[in-house]
Design a protein around this motif. Structure first.
Motif, PDB file in Angstrom:
ATOM      1  N   GLU A 128       9.191  17.692 -74.244  1.00 25.93           N
ATOM      2  CA  GLU A 128       9.548  17.854 -75.650  1.00 25.93           C
ATOM      3  C   GLU A 128       8.358  18.320 -76.502  1.00 25.93           C
TER       4      GLU A 128
ATOM      5  N   GLY B 248       5.311  16.829 -76.464  1.00 24.55           N
ATOM      6  CA  GLY B 248       4.474  15.701 -76.874  1.00 24.55           C
ATOM      7  C   GLY B 248       3.386  15.357 -75.895  1.00 24.55           C
TER       8      GLY B 248
ATOM      9  N   PRO C 204       8.573   8.523 -68.284  1.00 22.63           N
ATOM     10  CA  PRO C 204       8.570   8.687 -69.758  1.00 22.63           C
ATOM     11  C   PRO C 204       7.512   9.674 -70.239  1.00 22.63           C
TER      12      PRO C 204
ATOM     13  N   GLU D 136       8.348  13.108 -72.381  1.00 23.40           N
ATOM     14  CA  GLU D 136       7.689  13.364 -73.666  1.00 23.40           C
ATOM     15  C   GLU D 136       7.035  14.737 -73.671  1.00 23.40           C
TER      16      GLU D 136
ATOM     17  N   TYR E 141      16.897  10.992 -67.300  1.00 18.41           N
ATOM     18  CA  TYR E 141      16.189  12.176 -67.806  1.00 18.41           C
ATOM     19  C   TYR E 141      16.779  13.442 -67.179  1.00 18.41           C
TER      20      TYR E 141
END
Length: 351
Positions: free
Chosen positions: A345, A347, A338, A342, A211
């Protein structure tokens, strides 16, 4: 101040105060005939590397032989003992919070194996129950992630060799690496502890490679405690985990914090939370989501409206983040990274 101010809400704790004459009671509980208040200890076998000396806040402690009965009064110290393969010698641990047998959270249960150390409730005062510790007849007491006083240290040392807080950091503020290495030295396992630290660091490096957007991104780690909202500082293990992944704490908040582990943030100051990424550690406070949803000062923040917030309210992920030990950190990275990616972005949570 302990790194977990939320633990005031955990049931079953009791306050322990050292009254006059406590040292005599401790010596009696330890059942020692040497006059030192300590249980008898075996001589170090040839080639064992013992005795070893460990430096700490109140001086230095000699551990004369490989310990066979270890008690941890630091809130998370038993994780390092387990990670270093000493479950069989662990006879007592401090139960920080959570409802897990022998205070072993999911990430520690494999290392615990079939061992059954006594789980001592965390005292409300954060001062150890000296007599209860003595009754376990330890030959080593570990209190690195703790706030034990010099008086506590002297009382514990009358029971067994005691390793107190790290000498180079404030109470509750020593990096997990330093605590792991100190515990490794006390156990005669310095090389194993160093290798363990390298393994955990490798998990951070792998996550940063996976990442790359984490690098240099400003993040705020916030919590809702009994007495209000706070932001965790760089001295706090939770924030250290995020920085190990490449994130950075905003400089203005870092300056506000100084050497404290939190910055108090009132509702009027919620604009301080409006950064690239906002992480709420809420594993013990699931109702916080509803509270935030009713606060216009929060819902109007760009970080919320753009979905760049993460509310970590799963007990195990939040717990791994809070514990930040050699056992919990890889678990936390696997589960949390994760979610952070997210959110970057867009999310994440939108309330």
């Amino acid at each position: 101040m302990p790194a977990d101010r939320t633990a005031r809400t955990v049931p079953g704790r009791r306050t322990v105060l050292l009254a006059g004459g406590a040292l005599g009671a401790v010596a009696a509980a330890a059942g020692c005939g040497s006059g030192t208040g300590r249980p008898d200890t075996a001589e170090a076998p040839a080639g064992s590397g013992f005795p070893v000396t460990v430096e700490h806040k109140y001086g230095s402690t000699e551990v004369p032989a490989p310990p066979k009965r270890i008690v941890t009064v630091g809130l998370s110290d038993h994780d390092a003992v387990l990670a270093l393969g000493e479950a069989g010698a662990l006879v007592g641990v401090t139960d920080w919070y959570g409802d897990y047998d022998h205070a072993a959270w999911p990430w520690a249960q494999d290392a615990l194996g079939g061992a059954e150390p006594e789980a001592m409730p965390r005292p409300e005062s954060d001062r150890p129950d000296i007599e209860r510790v003595a009754a376990l007849e330890p030959d080593l007491i570990i209190g690195l992630y703790s706030g034990i006083t010099e008086e506590d240290y002297e009382a514990l040392s009358a029971v067994a060799p005691t390793v107190a807080q790290h000498p180079d950091h404030p109470d509750w503020g020593a990096p997990w690496e330093e605590m792991t290495l100190s515990i490794g030295r006390a156990l005669g396992k310095e090389d194993e502890a160093a290798a363990l630290v390298e393994d955990v660091d490798r998990s951070f490096a792998d996550a940063r490679e996976q990442y790359p957007d984490f690098e240099g991104t400003e993040v705020v780690l916030a919590e809702r405690l009994d007495d209000g909202f706070v932001v965790r500082s760089r001295t706090d293990p939770r924030m250290r985990l995020l920085e190990s992944l490449g994130f950075v704490m905003p400089e203005d908040l870092a300056e506000r914090a100084g050497d404290k582990d939190v910055v108090d943030v009132s509702a009027e100051d919620f604009d301080l939370l409006d950064r690239d990424l906002l992480v709420w550690n809420a594993g013990w406070n699931p109702e916080m989501r509803e509270e935030l949803a009713d606060m216009g000062v929060y819902t109007s923040l760009d970080v919320n409206r753009d979905g760049r917030a993460v509310i970590v309210d799963g007990e195990e992920i939040s717990g791994a983040l809070t514990w930040s030990t050699a056992l919990s950190l890889p678990y936390a990275v696997d589960k949390l990274a994760p979610l952070l990616a997210e959110a970057l972005e867009g999310g994440g949570e939108k309330l």
